[in-house]
Design a protein around this motif. Structure first.
Motif, PDB file in Angstrom:
ATOM      1  N   UNK A 197      24.893  30.302  47.224  1.00 20.57           N
ATOM      2  CA  UNK A 197      25.857  30.435  48.323  1.00 20.57           C
ATOM      3  C   UNK A 197      27.229  30.838  47.801  1.00 20.57           C
ATOM      4  N   UNK A 198      27.590  30.333  46.629  1.00 23.54           N
ATOM      5  CA  UNK A 198      28.897  30.649  46.047  1.00 23.54           C
ATOM      6  C   UNK A 198      29.015  32.127  45.676  1.00 23.54           C
ATOM      7  N   UNK A 199      27.882  32.782  45.451  1.00 26.06           N
ATOM      8  CA  UNK A 199      27.906  34.189  45.053  1.00 26.06           C
ATOM      9  C   UNK A 199      28.563  35.079  46.103  1.00 26.06           C
ATOM     10  N   UNK A 200      28.402  34.726  47.374  1.00 27.40           N
ATOM     11  CA  UNK A 200      29.006  35.555  48.426  1.00 27.40           C
ATOM     12  C   UNK A 200      30.521  35.559  48.300  1.00 27.40           C
ATOM     13  N   UNK A 201      31.093  34.411  47.931  1.00 25.87           N
ATOM     14  CA  UNK A 201      32.547  34.315  47.786  1.00 25.87           C
ATOM     15  C   UNK A 201      33.009  35.011  46.511  1.00 25.87           C
ATOM     16  N   UNK A 202      32.207  34.897  45.453  1.00 22.08           N
ATOM     17  CA  UNK A 202      32.539  35.589  44.203  1.00 22.08           C
ATOM     18  C   UNK A 202      32.511  37.097  44.429  1.00 22.08           C
ATOM     19  N   UNK A 203      31.480  37.568  45.145  1.00 20.04           N
ATOM     20  CA  UNK A 203      31.352  38.996  45.421  1.00 20.04           C
ATOM     21  C   UNK A 203      32.512  39.494  46.273  1.00 20.04           C
ATOM     22  N   UNK A 204      32.870  38.736  47.296  1.00 17.40           N
ATOM     23  CA  UNK A 204      33.976  39.138  48.176  1.00 17.40           C
ATOM     24  C   UNK A 204      35.287  39.219  47.405  1.00 17.40           C
ATOM     25  N   UNK A 205      35.522  38.239  46.530  1.00 19.95           N
ATOM     26  CA  UNK A 205      36.751  38.234  45.736  1.00 19.95           C
ATOM     27  C   UNK A 205      36.761  39.403  44.750  1.00 19.95           C
ATOM     28  N   UNK A 206      35.616  39.672  44.133  1.00 17.24           N
ATOM     29  CA  UNK A 206      35.526  40.768  43.160  1.00 17.24           C
ATOM     30  C   UNK A 206      35.805  42.111  43.822  1.00 17.24           C
ATOM     31  N   UNK A 207      35.213  42.326  44.994  1.00 11.79           N
ATOM     32  CA  UNK A 207      35.418  43.584  45.712  1.00 11.79           C
ATOM     33  C   UNK A 207      36.884  43.725  46.142  1.00 11.79           C
ATOM     34  N   UNK A 208      37.465  42.620  46.618  1.00 10.23           N
ATOM     35  CA  UNK A 208      38.868  42.657  47.063  1.00 10.23           C
ATOM     36  C   UNK A 208      39.802  42.998  45.901  1.00 10.23           C
ATOM     37  N   UNK A 209      39.570  42.403  44.755  1.00 12.36           N
ATOM     38  CA  UNK A 209      40.416  42.664  43.577  1.00 12.36           C
ATOM     39  C   UNK A 209      40.225  44.103  43.092  1.00 12.36           C
ATOM     40  N   UNK A 210      38.984  44.576  43.053  1.00 16.95           N
ATOM     41  CA  UNK A 210      38.720  45.954  42.634  1.00 16.95           C
ATOM     42  C   UNK A 210      39.437  46.955  43.539  1.00 16.95           C
ATOM     43  N   UNK A 211      39.381  46.714  44.837  1.00 18.20           N
ATOM     44  CA  UNK A 211      40.027  47.621  45.782  1.00 18.20           C
ATOM     45  C   UNK A 211      41.546  47.590  45.625  1.00 18.20           C
ATOM     46  N   UNK A 212      42.081  46.394  45.384  1.00 21.72           N
ATOM     47  CA  UNK A 212      43.526  46.272  45.180  1.00 21.72           C
ATOM     48  C   UNK A 212      43.961  47.040  43.933  1.00 21.72           C
ATOM     49  N   UNK A 213      43.209  46.896  42.858  1.00 23.17           N
ATOM     50  CA  UNK A 213      43.524  47.605  41.612  1.00 23.17           C
ATOM     51  C   UNK A 213      43.464  49.111  41.831  1.00 23.17           C
ATOM     52  N   UNK A 214      42.445  49.583  42.553  1.00 22.31           N
ATOM     53  CA  UNK A 214      42.314  51.019  42.822  1.00 22.31           C
ATOM     54  C   UNK A 214      43.525  51.542  43.580  1.00 22.31           C
ATOM     55  N   UNK A 215      43.964  50.801  44.579  1.00 28.75           N
ATOM     56  CA  UNK A 215      45.109  51.235  45.381  1.00 28.75           C
ATOM     57  C   UNK A 215      46.408  51.230  44.577  1.00 28.75           C
ATOM     58  N   UNK A 216      46.540  50.251  43.699  1.00 31.52           N
ATOM     59  CA  UNK A 216      47.724  50.204  42.834  1.00 31.52           C
ATOM     60  C   UNK A 216      47.753  51.421  41.916  1.00 31.52           C
ATOM     61  N   UNK A 217      46.584  51.797  41.395  1.00 30.49           N
ATOM     62  CA  UNK A 217      46.505  52.982  40.535  1.00 30.49           C
ATOM     63  C   UNK A 217      46.858  54.255  41.309  1.00 30.49           C
ATOM     64  N   UNK A 218      46.388  54.321  42.567  1.00 30.90           N
ATOM     65  CA  UNK A 218      46.743  55.475  43.404  1.00 30.90           C
ATOM     66  C   UNK A 218      48.249  55.513  43.637  1.00 30.90           C
ATOM     67  N   UNK A 219      48.837  54.333  43.896  1.00 35.41           N
ATOM     68  CA  UNK A 219      50.283  54.259  44.142  1.00 35.41           C
ATOM     69  C   UNK A 219      51.078  54.675  42.916  1.00 35.41           C
ATOM     70  N   UNK A 220      50.674  54.201  41.745  1.00 36.96           N
ATOM     71  CA  UNK A 220      51.415  54.555  40.524  1.00 36.96           C
ATOM     72  C   UNK A 220      51.312  56.059  40.254  1.00 36.96           C
ATOM     73  N   UNK A 221      50.138  56.647  40.521  1.00 36.54           N
ATOM     74  CA  UNK A 221      49.977  58.085  40.351  1.00 36.54           C
ATOM     75  C   UNK A 221      50.837  58.861  41.347  1.00 36.54           C
ATOM     76  N   UNK A 222      50.887  58.359  42.576  1.00 32.32           N
ATOM     77  CA  UNK A 222      51.692  59.009  43.607  1.00 32.32           C
ATOM     78  C   UNK A 222      53.165  58.922  43.277  1.00 32.32           C
ATOM     79  N   UNK A 223      53.577  57.782  42.754  1.00 39.89           N
ATOM     80  CA  UNK A 223      54.985  57.568  42.402  1.00 39.89           C
ATOM     81  C   UNK A 223      55.414  58.483  41.280  1.00 39.89           C
ATOM     82  N   UNK A 224      54.511  58.732  40.310  1.00 37.42           N
ATOM     83  CA  UNK A 224      54.842  59.649  39.208  1.00 37.42           C
ATOM     84  C   UNK A 224      55.024  61.076  39.720  1.00 37.42           C
ATOM     85  N   UNK A 225      54.174  61.427  40.696  1.00 33.43           N
ATOM     86  CA  UNK A 225      54.301  62.785  41.258  1.00 33.43           C
ATOM     87  C   UNK A 225      55.597  62.960  42.018  1.00 33.43           C
ATOM     88  N   UNK A 226      56.070  61.836  42.654  1.00 32.84           N
ATOM     89  CA  UNK A 226      57.361  61.895  43.367  1.00 32.84           C
ATOM     90  C   UNK A 226      58.491  62.120  42.371  1.00 32.84           C
TER      91      UNK A 226
END
Length: 226
Positions: A197-226
């Motif tokens: 049962x705990x795996x569902x929460x681990x999976x949700x947290x892992x996906x949320x963190x991965x998505x956050x990291x991806x968006x931060x990388x997109x933002x840093x790339x966008x900021x460099x282009x600015x």
């Protein structure tokens, strides 16, 4: 492109794998009767009463694995299968939800913190993607950053959920063992249900963190282009 496909595969497959693991384990042990022959409702009531939580009610709720503890109304709600069931799965799930009630009673810090994050997480989940999508497609880094900041609340909620859920499972095991609700030979199987049962929460947290990291990388790339 290759890295993005790997990332996309991960955020799709991780939750699916976790759900399959949970359902497989639950279905397996829902067919294994507990030696005590207590229903999930009886298990919950026994643990609640032993901890002096006489004011907390145990009710049936609709849905499959929809079991939860509501701190606002002080009610443990169990799905019909677990409420009436005599299985090890019903015992584990019911005890876990009562674990949350005990956290509430004892002012467990992470439980309180997660509860305080609910409105922040709701706002972040609902609004963040509006700003994120506009920011990405319009190439406006400021809007993307605002979306990321809003998203942080939802991600933090997912991360804080982990210690809350693991602690509730530990409390559940302590209770069912000390009260003799399960035998020594049933401890391993009960832990399997709780861990799955705990795996569902681990999976949700892992996906949320991965998505956050991806968006931060997109933002840093966008900021460099600015």
């Amino acid at each position: 492109m290759g890295n993005y496909l790997i990332y996309l595969g991960l955020i799709i497959l991780i939750p699916i794998w976790a759900q399959l693991k949970v359902k497989g384990t639950y279905n397996k042990y829902s067919k294994v009767p507990s030696s005590s022959r207590m229903t999930g409702a009886e298990v919950a009531r026994r643990i609640l009463d032993d901890n002096g939580l006489y004011h907390i009610h145990v009710e049936i709720t609709k849905g499959y694995l929809s079991d939860h503890y509501d701190p606002r109304t002080k009610v443990v709600r169990l799905s019909s299968t677990n409420y009436h069931g005599h299985s090890l799965a019903a015992t584990a799930v019911s005890a876990h939800e009562v674990g949350h009630a005990i956290q509430d009673q004892q002012d467990y810090a992470f439980f309180r913190f997660r509860h305080s994050l609910v409105p922040v997480a709701n706002i972040g989940s609902n609004l963040s993607w509006v700003f994120i999508m506009i920011g990405i497609f319009a190439q406006v880094s400021g809007l993307l950053l605002l979306g990321i900041i809003l998203m942080l609340g939802a991600v933090l909620f997912q991360v804080v959920t982990l210690p809350v859920e693991f602690n509730a499972s530990n409390r559940a095991m302590d209770q069912v063992v000390s009260l003799g609700i399960i035998s020594n030979s049933e401890e391993r199987e009960t832990k399997k249900v709780l861990n799955a049962a705990a795996l569902t929460y681990v999976a949700a947290a892992a996906v949320a963190v991965l998505e956050l990291v991806r968006l931060i990388l997109i933002f840093t790339g966008m900021s460099r282009d600015d």
